[in-house]
Motif scaffolding. Structure first.
Motif, PDB file in Angstrom:
ATOM      1  N   THR A  22      -6.113   8.831   5.540  1.00  0.00           N
ATOM      2  CA  THR A  22      -6.783  10.120   5.718  1.00  0.00           C
ATOM      3  C   THR A  22      -7.798  10.006   6.852  1.00  0.00           C
ATOM      4  N   GLU A  23      -8.275  11.169   7.306  1.00  0.00           N
ATOM      5  CA  GLU A  23      -9.281  11.157   8.371  1.00  0.00           C
ATOM      6  C   GLU A  23     -10.530  10.404   7.913  1.00  0.00           C
ATOM      7  N   GLU A  24     -10.888  10.556   6.627  1.00  0.00           N
ATOM      8  CA  GLU A  24     -12.059   9.832   6.122  1.00  0.00           C
ATOM      9  C   GLU A  24     -11.850   8.327   6.196  1.00  0.00           C
ATOM     10  N   GLN A  25     -10.633   7.891   5.887  1.00  0.00           N
ATOM     11  CA  GLN A  25     -10.350   6.451   5.947  1.00  0.00           C
ATOM     12  C   GLN A  25     -10.366   5.945   7.385  1.00  0.00           C
ATOM     13  N   VAL A  26      -9.875   6.774   8.303  1.00  0.00           N
ATOM     14  CA  VAL A  26      -9.921   6.376   9.715  1.00  0.00           C
ATOM     15  C   VAL A  26     -11.373   6.173  10.131  1.00  0.00           C
ATOM     16  N   ILE A  27     -12.226   7.102   9.687  1.00  0.00           N
ATOM     17  CA  ILE A  27     -13.650   6.985  10.025  1.00  0.00           C
ATOM     18  C   ILE A  27     -14.231   5.681   9.477  1.00  0.00           C
ATOM     19  N   GLN A  28     -13.819   5.299   8.252  1.00  0.00           N
ATOM     20  CA  GLN A  28     -14.308   4.045   7.671  1.00  0.00           C
ATOM     21  C   GLN A  28     -13.838   2.851   8.499  1.00  0.00           C
ATOM     22  N   LEU A  29     -12.566   2.889   8.908  1.00  0.00           N
ATOM     23  CA  LEU A  29     -12.045   1.786   9.727  1.00  0.00           C
ATOM     24  C   LEU A  29     -12.786   1.692  11.048  1.00  0.00           C
TER      25      LEU A  29
END
Lengths: 330, 550
Positions: A291-298
């Motif tokens: 998800t976009e949120e996970q991309v941000i975390q990465l």
């Protein structure tokens, strides 16, 4: 966010007085020329009103007048252009020490993530007097992040990051509006920016404490088996990611790219768009996998990844599912 | 532009036995209208279509304004609200503002201003009316079938991937109506080049012809881009080819670039003809030649050229490069200059004139005032720092209504009253004319001025529900809109009334110059008994013409 009627919006950021300065200059120019034209029309229309059928004298024009009312407006608009553009570059250039917040827009809500891992929906807590940089993306259609009291606005697009920054100068609650039409509930895609004293903000942060964004990103980095190829050792099949953020990256065919947020995001979701020189295009695209949120975390994790900090590769770990072995060199 | 005239044309003798034959009574019956190739009859067909669309679009706006009287959404549902403002925008822009002045007033008077018997391609002219109707039918059917909720701007990926409404049918309607504009533009360009009367050189042309020429060039160069954009949108929506939607590899900003590459010049398509009308009105009602004729003529061309280079100012918050923004901002500031030149020259025309305050002149003076405000508030949007704050707020809504309604609609109404005696042979009732012109002026300002304040306070456009502190200004705006609505219905009534009951107007009730006033009202099918020969510069008032009013 007082519900009282105010003719002029509150000034609650360092940018707001600068924008209002340009606004008042424009308003003065507008008022001056509108009154000038209106008075001239009324005076002429009354003074030269038709009293008889006698025909007026023919006047062809005047080159001097034409030059006068071409050059004077030209000088005025060039000054306005200069002033507004210089304020604009202040508005779009975040200070280096700005505090990062990540924003994901989706129909019809705003999801915010702080680097400390705090997550919020439709509210954004920030400390007063400290620059805040928002890195934003959308999960569906185009939205727009607008805080009138700060005089800032930026469209939030799917498929890329856009940024916005502000430094609040007053504590209080301020409206956040979506200003790009985004479907049925567009007018309810609203929120509140809650500006707090730094001490209160720290307390709020602690009360919300969760794993930090970077820590969540590190978990994902292991879970998604990124480390298998980006292992920073002799067997690495992908480029080393340590100290990568904001570095210049050599690409195939002699091109170069800067490893900013957009580059990192694209390299996760669609790695073949830009292949680092000397590597095979073997990484599977993660579009739709995260998800976009996970991309941000990465991305947040990669920003913090320093020299020698890549986790150790566990021998038993398999490469990612979509991985295809490269053709052996002949 | 006085001419050598045949005595019959200038002073038609009343015939006790048989009324004089003119374009209205030469043939009767439905077929005589639907198959006509007479530019004057086609203009009347357009009046009908455009008036109908204006009131449909106005009805949508009325519901929107009533809904906005309270912060809560309590009159219509959210989806219906979104469909209403979309319908209002699409109908008003594509089916009223763009065709109104060229297709009605231009069609009627342009050939006569040139001393021609018709446009260069009369059948093509009729075809463009049928294309307009076909586009209108598509759009109305889409509305009746459930409507469309994308806004008139059709931004992707919402329009291509997300909206569940009738995007394709409506887009097709717009694609079709675009070809109607293209054919009219083509017809005008060819007619102006090839069919000017003997002695009618380029710098003897009335300024309405110059502005129609500039408009036609924009239409010919810009409208095909709109057609391409609409086709690409349909290709993505129907077949899922990734053009604009990033989820399938497209670029959403590409759509905005293509859309505004047409739609910003389209603003000038809407306002340049209005400027042409105002030039005619100011000259006719101050009995003076237009001050700085050449400067106004070339300002039209400058606007047409610069208008193609400023589309990016619609995208300052969209995520384009700051350096692109800088260039677009600079050119947007520059485009203000030719507009300023026009306003100053119109004002100077009044100086030492013989100014009458008849209805068309009230509209023209109202236009100059409102267009000045509309133009100057455009500077706020060219200024990057302020544009970031006011983009997509009610400030934008107020600004473009000052240009589109305060400008184009005022000029259309002024032109309609000015040429009404020529078109119908009847004089509208002057008192009612002035009454509604003043009503429209005040209603307009009360509707749209509060929206500037509302926008700077931060109220976003296209909001069905809003926060409570915005209510006072919204109530003011709705109150103004009710006055405005009355202001538009009154002329509809008295103009229809005048067809049957008003007194005959005579060939030149204003003592105006221009070849169209030197033929009887209504004109004969061939316009002129004998092709006029032009021997004077434009706007040459003579004592003889002044006597007509007596």
């Amino acid at each position: 966010m007082e519900a009282d009627f105010e003719l002029f919006p509150a000034q609650a950021s360092t940018i707001a007085p600068l924008v209002d300065g340009v606004f008042w200059e424009l308003t003065a120019v507008t008022a001056f020329f509108t009154v000038l034209i209106a008075v001239m029309i009324m005076v002429f229309a009354i003074k030269y009103r038709r009293r008889s059928q006698e025909l007026p004298r023919r006047i062809e024009g005047s080159l001097r007048l034409e030059l006068f009312w071409t050059i004077v407006p030209l000088v005025i608009v060039m000054y306005l252009f200069y002033h507004s553009t210089s304020v604009y570059f202040t508005m779009i250039t975040p200070p280096a020490d700005a505090m990062d917040v990540y924003v994901v827009g989706r129909q019809w809500m705003w999801a915010m993530q702080h680097t400390g891992g705090q997550r919020e929906i439709n509210t954004l807590h920030v400390p007063v007097g400290r620059p805040v940089k928002l890195t934003m993306t959308s999960q569906d259609v185009i939205h727009s992040f607008f805080v009138p009291a700060f005089r800032i606005k930026q469209d939030v697009l799917p498929g890329r990051y856009t940024t916005l920054w502000f430094q609040a100068t007053r504590t209080g609650k301020f409206h956040l509006f979506c200003t790009e039409y985004c479907g049925t509930n567009h007018s309810t895609m609203r929120g509140t920016v809650h500006v707090m004293e730094p001490r209160d903000f720290e307390l709020w942060q602690e009360s919300q404490a969760d794993g930090s964004l970077a820590a969540e990103g590190r978990k994902l980095f292991l879970k998604l088996q990124c480390v298998v190829c980006h292992s920073a050792d002799a067997r690495a099949r992908g480029p080393v990611l340590e100290e990568l953020y904001r570095k210049d990256v050599p690409l195939e065919a002699g091109l170069r790219a800067t490893a900013d947020d957009n580059y990192l995001r694209e390299s996760i979701l669609n790695p073949r768009a830009k292949i680092v020189a000397g590597y095979q295009p073997i990484m599977p695209p993660y579009e739709g996998e995260v998800t976009e949120e996970q991309v941000i975390q990465l991305v947040a994790y990669l920003k913090t990844l320093g020299r020698g900090q890549t986790p150790l590769r566990v021998e038993a770990t398999q490469p990612p599912a979509a991985y295809r072995a490269p053709e052996p060199p002949k | 532009m006085s001419t050598v005239l045949t005595p019959e044309a200038a002073e038609p003798k009343p015939d006790a036995v048989r009324p004089r034959e003119h374009y209205l009574n030469v043939r009767f019956g439905i077929a005589s209208w639907l198959l006509t190739v007479d530019h004057k009859r086609i203009a009347i067909l357009y009046v009908v279509g455009i008036t109908l669309m204006f009131f449909v679009g106005g009805a949508a706006a009325t519901i929107v304004r009533v809904e906005l009287m309270t912060p809560a959404g309590d009159l219509v549902s959210r989806d219906d609200y979104n469909k209403l403002f979309t319908a209002h925008g699409i109908i008003m822009v594509f089916f009223y503002l763009i065709p109104a002045i060229p297709a009605v007033l231009g069609n009627f008077v342009l050939p006569m201003m040139l001393g021609a018997r018709d446009l260069a391609f009369p059948k093509l002219n009729l075809l463009s009316w049928y294309i307009y109707v076909a586009g209108g039918v598509f759009t109305i059917v889409a509305l009746l079938a459930g409507g469309i909720d994308t806004g008139w701007t059709f931004y992707t990926p919402y329009s291509s991937a997300d909206s569940h409404t009738h995007v394709i049918v409506t887009a097709l309607g717009i694609l079709i109506v675009g070809f109607s504009s293209i054919l009219t533009g083509l017809n005008f360009v060819v007619t102006i080049h090839t069919m000017r009367a003997p002695g009618l050189t380029w710098f003897r042309l009335p300024l309405f012809v110059w502005s129609s020429y500039a408009t036609s060039l924009i239409i010919l160069l810009g409208t095909p881009v709109l057609a391409i954009t609409v086709v690409l949108l349909a290709v993505e929506r129907i077949w899922g080819v990734g053009i604009f939607d990033p989820a399938i590899g497209g670029d959403p900003l590409l759509f905005q670039h293509l859309f505004w590459f047409y739609s910003h010049p389209a603003v000038y398509i809407m306002v340049l003809p209005a400027m042409g009308v105002v030039s005619e009105l100011v000259a006719a009602f101050s009995r003076k030649n237009v001050f700085g004729y050449h400067f106004i003529a070339f300002a039209s061309i400058a606007i047409a050229v610069l208008g193609f280079l400023v589309w990016g100012h619609h995208m300052f918050v969209a995520g384009i490069s700051p350096y692109a923004s800088l260039i677009f901002s600079l050119i947007s500031f520059l485009v203000a200059i030719p507009s300023a030149i026009k306003v100053f020259n119109w004002t100077a025309t009044l100086y030492q004139g013989s100014v009458s305050w008849q209805t068309p002149m009230l509209y023209a003076l109202g236009f100059i005032g409102l267009f000045t405000i509309g133009g100057l508030t455009g500077l706020f949007l060219a200024a990057l720092a302020v544009d970031l704050h006011v983009s997509d707020t009610y400030f934008i809504v107020a600004h473009f209504h000052y240009i589109m309604v305060g400008g184009t609609v005022m000029a259309y109404m002024g032109g309609l009253h000015y040429w009404w005696p020529k078109m119908t042979g009847k004089m509208y009732p002057e008192w009612w004319g002035r009454f509604s012109a003043i009503l429209i002026f005040f209603g307009f300002n009360l509707t749209f001025f509060p929206q500037f304040v509302l926008g700077y306070q931060g109220m976003p456009r296209r909001y069905h529900e809003y926060v409570a502190e915005f209510q006072i200004l919204n109530v003011m705006s709705t109150a103004g809109a009710s006055i405005l609505a009355v202001g538009y219905v009154v002329p509809l009534i008295y103009l229809l009334w005048s067809l049957g009951y008003a007194k005959d107007a005579g060939p030149n009730p204003w003592g105006a110059t221009g070849l169209e006033w030197q033929t009887p009202s209504p004109p004969p099918t061939d316009n002129f008994a004998k092709t006029p020969v032009v021997v004077n510069p434009p706007y040459t008032f003579t004592a003889k013409e002044a006597e007509v009013v007596g």
